[in-house]
Design a protein around this motif. Sequence first.
Motif, PDB file in Angstrom:
ATOM      1  N   ASN A   1     -12.927  20.869  -7.643  1.00 38.37           N
ATOM      2  CA  ASN A   1     -13.915  21.202  -6.571  1.00 38.37           C
ATOM      3  C   ASN A   1     -14.509  20.406  -5.889  1.00 38.37           C
ATOM      4  O   ASN A   1     -15.137  20.212  -4.952  1.00 38.37           O
ATOM      5  CB  ASN A   1     -14.815  22.250  -6.778  1.00 38.37           C
ATOM      6  N   ASN A   2     -14.217  18.899  -7.332  1.00 38.37           N
ATOM      7  CA  ASN A   2     -14.833  17.861  -6.247  1.00 38.37           C
ATOM      8  C   ASN A   2     -14.352  16.064  -6.746  1.00 38.37           C
ATOM      9  O   ASN A   2     -13.463  16.782  -7.344  1.00 38.37           O
ATOM     10  CB  ASN A   2     -16.150  17.394  -6.853  1.00 38.37           C
ATOM     11  N   GLU A   3     -14.068  15.738  -6.033  1.00 39.77           N
ATOM     12  CA  GLU A   3     -13.012  14.810  -5.868  1.00 39.77           C
ATOM     13  C   GLU A   3     -13.256  13.399  -4.550  1.00 39.77           C
ATOM     14  O   GLU A   3     -14.266  13.690  -3.365  1.00 39.77           O
ATOM     15  CB  GLU A   3     -11.561  15.178  -5.126  1.00 39.77           C
ATOM     16  N   PHE A   4     -13.909  12.385  -5.175  1.00 35.68           N
ATOM     17  CA  PHE A   4     -14.051  11.115  -4.980  1.00 35.68           C
ATOM     18  C   PHE A   4     -13.329   9.472  -4.198  1.00 35.68           C
ATOM     19  O   PHE A   4     -12.518   9.764  -4.682  1.00 35.68           O
ATOM     20  CB  PHE A   4     -15.174  10.966  -5.639  1.00 35.68           C
ATOM     21  N   SER A   5     -13.558   9.233  -3.259  1.00 35.01           N
ATOM     22  CA  SER A   5     -13.275   8.205  -3.100  1.00 35.01           C
ATOM     23  C   SER A   5     -13.685   7.312  -2.501  1.00 35.01           C
ATOM     24  O   SER A   5     -14.503   7.394  -1.386  1.00 35.01           O
ATOM     25  CB  SER A   5     -10.861   8.461  -2.389  1.00 35.01           C
ATOM     26  N   LEU A   6     -13.297   5.598  -2.614  1.00 33.43           N
ATOM     27  CA  LEU A   6     -13.501   4.404  -1.913  1.00 33.43           C
ATOM     28  C   LEU A   6     -13.216   3.912  -2.075  1.00 33.43           C
ATOM     29  O   LEU A   6     -12.010   2.862  -3.133  1.00 33.43           O
ATOM     30  CB  LEU A   6     -14.779   4.052  -3.039  1.00 33.43           C
ATOM     31  N   ASP A   7     -12.797   2.524  -0.470  1.00 27.86           N
ATOM     32  CA  ASP A   7     -12.252   2.149  -0.158  1.00 27.86           C
ATOM     33  C   ASP A   7     -12.327   0.956   0.357  1.00 27.86           C
ATOM     34  O   ASP A   7     -13.532   1.098   1.654  1.00 27.86           O
ATOM     35  CB  ASP A   7     -10.719   2.887   0.278  1.00 27.86           C
ATOM     36  N   TYR A   8     -12.488  -0.334   0.594  1.00 28.98           N
ATOM     37  CA  TYR A   8     -12.525  -1.622   0.604  1.00 28.98           C
ATOM     38  C   TYR A   8     -10.609  -2.344   1.194  1.00 28.98           C
ATOM     39  O   TYR A   8      -9.920  -2.353   0.189  1.00 28.98           O
ATOM     40  CB  TYR A   8     -13.250  -2.082  -0.324  1.00 28.98           C
ATOM     41  N   ARG A   9     -11.130  -2.513   3.055  1.00 25.73           N
ATOM     42  CA  ARG A   9      -9.825  -2.940   2.945  1.00 25.73           C
ATOM     43  C   ARG A   9     -10.733  -4.087   3.870  1.00 25.73           C
ATOM     44  O   ARG A   9     -11.283  -4.043   5.217  1.00 25.73           O
ATOM     45  CB  ARG A   9      -9.358  -2.183   3.602  1.00 25.73           C
TER      46      ARG A   9
ATOM     47  N   ALA B   1       3.676 -14.205   4.255  1.00 25.02           N
ATOM     48  CA  ALA B   1       3.216 -13.330   3.731  1.00 25.02           C
ATOM     49  C   ALA B   1       3.476 -12.496   2.883  1.00 25.02           C
ATOM     50  O   ALA B   1       4.779 -13.011   2.327  1.00 25.02           O
ATOM     51  CB  ALA B   1       2.895 -12.017   4.966  1.00 25.02           C
ATOM     52  N   ALA B   2       2.351 -12.711   2.139  1.00 25.47           N
ATOM     53  CA  ALA B   2       2.688 -11.736   0.311  1.00 25.47           C
ATOM     54  C   ALA B   2       2.198 -11.601  -0.817  1.00 25.47           C
ATOM     55  O   ALA B   2       1.223 -11.380   0.523  1.00 25.47           O
ATOM     56  CB  ALA B   2       2.890 -13.454  -0.537  1.00 25.47           C
ATOM     57  N   TYR B   3       1.995 -10.277  -1.059  1.00 29.72           N
ATOM     58  CA  TYR B   3       1.345  -9.549  -1.569  1.00 29.72           C
ATOM     59  C   TYR B   3       0.948  -9.122  -2.851  1.00 29.72           C
ATOM     60  O   TYR B   3       2.510  -9.103  -3.482  1.00 29.72           O
ATOM     61  CB  TYR B   3       1.215  -8.143  -0.665  1.00 29.72           C
ATOM     62  N   LEU B   4       0.489  -8.668  -3.961  1.00 28.64           N
ATOM     63  CA  LEU B   4       0.787  -8.495  -5.054  1.00 28.64           C
ATOM     64  C   LEU B   4      -0.671  -7.234  -5.106  1.00 28.64           C
ATOM     65  O   LEU B   4      -1.734  -7.492  -4.944  1.00 28.64           O
ATOM     66  CB  LEU B   4       0.318  -9.726  -6.011  1.00 28.64           C
ATOM     67  N   MET B   5      -0.055  -5.943  -6.219  1.00 27.17           N
ATOM     68  CA  MET B   5      -1.422  -5.083  -5.618  1.00 27.17           C
ATOM     69  C   MET B   5      -0.884  -4.491  -7.412  1.00 27.17           C
ATOM     70  O   MET B   5       0.318  -4.356  -7.781  1.00 27.17           O
ATOM     71  CB  MET B   5      -0.959  -4.372  -4.805  1.00 27.17           C
ATOM     72  N   TYR B   6      -1.755  -3.333  -7.378  1.00 26.18           N
ATOM     73  CA  TYR B   6      -1.512  -3.442  -8.828  1.00 26.18           C
ATOM     74  C   TYR B   6      -2.417  -2.130  -9.114  1.00 26.18           C
ATOM     75  O   TYR B   6      -3.319  -1.921  -8.794  1.00 26.18           O
ATOM     76  CB  TYR B   6      -1.982  -3.896 -10.555  1.00 26.18           C
TER      77      TYR B   6
ATOM     78  N   PRO C   1      -8.401  -9.020  -0.190  1.00 23.69           N
ATOM     79  CA  PRO C   1      -8.537  -7.949  -0.162  1.00 23.69           C
ATOM     80  C   PRO C   1      -8.869  -6.599  -0.252  1.00 23.69           C
ATOM     81  O   PRO C   1      -8.781  -6.235   0.765  1.00 23.69           O
ATOM     82  CB  PRO C   1      -9.303  -9.283  -1.257  1.00 23.69           C
ATOM     83  N   ALA C   2      -8.272  -6.143  -0.666  1.00 23.25           N
ATOM     84  CA  ALA C   2      -8.328  -4.681  -1.170  1.00 23.25           C
ATOM     85  C   ALA C   2      -9.172  -3.732  -2.397  1.00 23.25           C
ATOM     86  O   ALA C   2      -7.572  -4.905  -3.646  1.00 23.25           O
ATOM     87  CB  ALA C   2      -6.823  -4.174  -0.630  1.00 23.25           C
ATOM     88  N   VAL C   3      -9.662  -2.478  -2.511  1.00 17.44           N
ATOM     89  CA  VAL C   3      -9.738  -2.528  -3.610  1.00 17.44           C
ATOM     90  C   VAL C   3      -9.789  -0.415  -3.162  1.00 17.44           C
ATOM     91  O   VAL C   3     -10.414  -0.373  -2.506  1.00 17.44           O
ATOM     92  CB  VAL C   3     -11.257  -2.934  -4.174  1.00 17.44           C
TER      93      VAL C   3
ATOM     94  N   GLU D   1      -6.658   1.084  -8.261  1.00 13.60           N
ATOM     95  CA  GLU D   1      -5.731  -0.201  -7.343  1.00 13.60           C
ATOM     96  C   GLU D   1      -6.185  -1.628  -6.474  1.00 13.60           C
ATOM     97  O   GLU D   1      -7.313  -0.873  -5.589  1.00 13.60           O
ATOM     98  CB  GLU D   1      -4.749   0.813  -6.029  1.00 13.60           C
ATOM     99  N   LEU D   2      -6.032  -2.760  -6.974  1.00 16.24           N
ATOM    100  CA  LEU D   2      -6.439  -3.747  -6.958  1.00 16.24           C
ATOM    101  C   LEU D   2      -5.022  -4.226  -6.147  1.00 16.24           C
ATOM    102  O   LEU D   2      -3.757  -3.851  -6.225  1.00 16.24           O
ATOM    103  CB  LEU D   2      -6.411  -4.819  -7.787  1.00 16.24           C
ATOM    104  N   GLY D   3      -5.380  -5.140  -4.436  1.00 17.89           N
ATOM    105  CA  GLY D   3      -4.511  -5.882  -4.195  1.00 17.89           C
ATOM    106  C   GLY D   3      -4.511  -7.126  -3.092  1.00 17.89           C
ATOM    107  O   GLY D   3      -6.170  -7.338  -2.799  1.00 17.89           O
ATOM    108  N   LEU D   4      -3.825  -7.456  -3.181  1.00 18.67           N
ATOM    109  CA  LEU D   4      -3.889  -8.997  -2.061  1.00 18.67           C
ATOM    110  C   LEU D   4      -3.104  -9.323  -1.721  1.00 18.67           C
ATOM    111  O   LEU D   4      -2.029  -9.262  -1.803  1.00 18.67           O
ATOM    112  CB  LEU D   4      -4.824 -10.122  -3.658  1.00 18.67           C
TER     113      LEU D   4
END
Length: 787
Positions: A534-542, A479-484, A523-525, A495-498
């Motif tokens: 008072n307001n915070e948003f997040s979106l994650d794909y994995r 396995a190997a990974y790279l993320m920024y 992939p992951a984003v 954050e972008l990752g593969l």
Amino acid sequence: MPKLLLYLLFTLFPLISFSQIKITGQILDTNNNPIEFATVTLLSLENEIVKGELSNETGNFIVELNTGGHYQIQISYLQNILFEKEIVVTENMDCGMIKVENYILLDGIEITAYNQPKIVKEIGKYVVSNIASSPLSKNRTTFDFLGTIPFVNNNPDGNSITIKNRKEAKILINGREVGDKGIALNILKSTPAEDIKKIEIITSPSSKYSAATQNGIVNVVIKKNNEGLKGAVSSGVSQSYYNSQNANANLTYSKNNWFVSTGIGVNNYRFKSKQNSIYKDYINQQQTHIEFDNNLKNKTITPFVNIHYDLTSKQSIGVQFNSSFRNNSTTNTSQNEYTSLANNSVDSLNQSTIKSRNPNFKNLFLNANYSLKTDTIGSNFELNLYRFAQDNNTRITNVFQWNNGSQSILQQPDVDMEFYNVVADYTQNFQNEDVLKFGINYSNGQTNNRFFHGNYDGVEYVSDTLRSNDFKYNDNTFAAYLMYQKLLGDNWEMELGLRWENYEGEGLYENTSVEQKNNYLFPAVSVLFYANDNNEFSLDYRSSFIRPSYSNFNPNSYYTSANSYKRNNPNLLPILSHSVVFNYSFLKHYSLDIEYDYAKNTFNEFDIVRPNGLIETITDNYGKGYELYFGFTYNKHFFNNRWNLTASLFYTYDKSDGIYNGIDLGFDNTEWGLGLKNFVYLNKTKDAILNLSYGYGSANRSILGEMNAIHSLTFELSKTYKNFNFTLGAYDLLRPTLELREERIEYSFYKRQEYFKTAYFRVSYFFGNRNVKSISNKQGKMSNRVE
């Protein structure tokens, strides 16, 4: 190429400046009064102390450094954290006035303090800090404290930890594997919560982690302060149908460059379950009624030791050895009644006794690690070597008694497993706070499964050559990974990752080969947006997968009653899944989650009635499915922070499509539920705490069948006296009998499993160098800014 990479990692470091850099500031309360003797500490991003000083009578402090870099400044008094902030130091820095709005009362003296855990949302995770100053951590274990976090549930039986709507989370200690789940839970039950620096609740694991961590990760980071010797011991007893006992001990030593933590858990556990099952075979017009009575005895000893040594200010090494030794014993008695559906008459009756013995089950885990800081702003290289070995030799004796005779068989799976893993990770931090991470991973697994199936001939058990086998399985994973990770302005972070994983496995038995080869990209984003306080948003794909366990690969079958058996499957494919999670946190107390999951090659263990009337339990890939989840969480303190309430509500719709042996296994399911967690301080000193937790899950449908609605209620009363903690509680107080139903054209079944309520009592004692003796806390708010 490898030599060049090593050269870059180990030799290309920034030049070091030996000129002194001064960090100054003044600590004041809300009335602008200076705070004297506050401890000002600079920590590295790896949580290690770099330099510390005390404030003077005017509240001023001066901390001198040899080099600039990325640090965390922490101001505390008597172990209570007043202020924390990450800073980047390139030259002399004046922090100005640091004001704090909280205070605690200690022997008539008022000082500032922040006495609630801080929960901060970061990319893909929540970070819980300031744990030691919370009354919920005083004289309690880390496992207990985890249950107080709003979106974390620790099962009251002590066997699992879950995050939100997920299944069992993976547990890491200081970012590293520790062995199997039982070892990890024992470490949490042995470690005082006050010894924890922070807890990372990783809801969407990044590309750095294995693609098989789709249920989330709980990473517990232990303090490494120079506090000398301290520890804790606890002992408990629980009463369900049977009485069980357990004890845990933990001892830590931290001084200068050394940190040593060791402990042991001892558990004498007994469990009883009763199950009533009715299977109807419509093809053969046959009904089988099975009554199970299962009795389990489990004696476990789980010792562990963790040693960390700082070679220099930039390099450290460590080793950990964790183990588990168990003596398992199970006796299962059953009665099978066979009835003709045509005339509703009993054809025959069978009674069986199945005894399973494994007195020498053991897990052995070893980790050696090396860490190197490559600059002053948190960049680092880490190397981890792992070895895990398991010896599982179980002797299962089946005695079946029919109306006209009896039969005895011996089933003995002797399983030896050994795994090796090498993990190398590099993190590069930049001055603009961007982060680059990459790493490689190689693992090798070897499993030897010798399965003996013998029939008793009056003298001995003679091997049945058609059922006995010697199965060997060997696999390799690369396995190997790279993320920024990048800041996009003041409010945006992305954050972008593969991750790439290549798997090759081969099983051999009786001149037959079973192979699995797959090659996947994951992939992951992740995107995080801070609109305002008072307001915070997040979106994650994995994307992720679930590999079958090694126990599934040996293609053998073993009997669970006179006409039911369980069959393994060496051809199982991994489940491949994709998930998108949206979170909106608002007004500091509310959180909304929307999640969509899609999976193919889904597998699970399920029952079917074969055309020959036998009942088969099989694990197999049967199709695909998707799930839509809505979750809402509310957390708030009431009555001058005497009552901490977490309320959660969820709704799930999932659909599955699949066929197995011509049987349609598809289903649609809707489910909703709610949860209430209440922690109430019963006195002003906040050393008496009442915990009432209620949960409800509606009736639902899965591959297992249609299940009835479930209620749960846990009661716990905890009292701290000096260095002692006394806890009395009970769980499963409202849990009903579990019922599963399935109705198909070819067959149907009904299962009924009885639960027994459990009460428990536990005493804990904490000793050693403990800076905070007795503190009466009053809660307020803390300023998050440096003025």
